[in-house]
Design an enzyme around this catalytic site. Structure first.
Site, PDB file in Angstrom:
ATOM      1  N   TYR A 110       0.689  -1.018   0.041  1.00  0.00           N
ATOM      2  CA  TYR A 110       0.192   0.258   0.166  1.00  0.00           C
ATOM      3  C   TYR A 110       0.457   1.229  -0.197  1.00  0.00           C
ATOM      4  CZ  TYR A 110      -3.244   3.707   1.691  1.00  0.00           C
ATOM      5  OH  TYR A 110      -3.945   4.695   1.409  1.00  0.00           O
TER       6      TYR A 110
ATOM      7  N   GLU B  41     -11.139   5.098   5.897  1.00  0.00           N
ATOM      8  CA  GLU B  41     -10.043   6.451   7.437  1.00  0.00           C
ATOM      9  C   GLU B  41     -11.695   5.738   8.280  1.00  0.00           C
ATOM     10  OE1 GLU B  41      -7.373   7.138   7.371  1.00  0.00           O
ATOM     11  OE2 GLU B  41      -7.135   6.745   4.626  1.00  0.00           O
TER      12      GLU B  41
ATOM     13  N   TRP C 269      -4.708   0.270  10.395  1.00  0.00           N
ATOM     14  CA  TRP C 269      -4.731   0.655   8.698  1.00  0.00           C
ATOM     15  C   TRP C 269      -5.022  -1.002   7.902  1.00  0.00           C
ATOM     16  CZ3 TRP C 269      -7.787   2.772   5.900  1.00  0.00           C
ATOM     17  CH2 TRP C 269      -7.347   3.100   4.476  1.00  0.00           C
TER      18      TRP C 269
END
Length: 179
Positions: A19, A41, A49
């Site tokens: 990512y 988010e 994350w």
């Protein structure tokens, strides 16, 4: 790309590093791309994350590839169905927020759309890689809330701005800095 210097959070090989190397800080275009990042988010709040990235394919399927009209049409029954979907984060408030934000996204089209709206808060200054909130993310948060969005606090909006490349979020030594 094993020996490259990366932002500290990128960790070792795997989903986080992939990512970081390919997506984080890269500008995106289109309403669905913005709604996806905003939604993810919000779901990340309080979680890692990495968890969100591992579940991203399931999120995309569950939320109709983040097509605002489709998500805005979700009923209470759809939201109850999503609470049973082990592929996503099953949080009633965050699921409801995704639907609320899709509806607010549709309404925002009258004024140029979500992408244009978010980009209008781009900082005109250098943003330090260590910042987790900024005057711009605070202003974006307040403006989105006035437009009916939820789960869009200043820290979450700063993370969004980083993720979609509104400014360069990479550490000064990172190989991606300035790319």
């Amino acid at each position: 790309m094993k020996d490259l210097v990366r932002c500290a959070w990128a960790g070792s090989a795997g989903v986080m590093q992939d990512y970081h190397d390919a997506e984080w800080g890269v500008p995106v275009t289109g309403e669905a791309a913005y709604l996806e990042r905003l939604t993810l988010e919000a779901f990340q709040s309080g979680l890692s994350w990495s968890t969100i990235l591992h579940k991203r394919p399931a999120f995309r399927a569950a939320f109709e590839a983040f097509e605002a009209d489709a998500v805005a049409a979700f009923t209470d029954e759809d939201q109850a169905r999503l609470m049973q979907d082990a592929g996503i984060v099953r949080n009633r408030l965050k699921i409801a927020a995704a639907v609320t934000n899709a509806r607010a996204t549709v309404a925002l089209r009258e004024d140029g759309g979500l992408e244009r709206f978010v980009l209008s808060f781009a900082p005109e200054r250098e943003v330090a890689a260590t910042e987790t909130v900024s005057p711009e993310s605070t202003a974006l948060s307040k403006a989105l809330k006035k437009r009916g969005f939820v789960f869009v606090g200043p820290t979450t909006m700063h993370a969004l701005m980083q993720a979609i490349g509104i400014f360069d979020p990479h550490d000064p030594a990172c190989f991606r800095r300035g790319s």
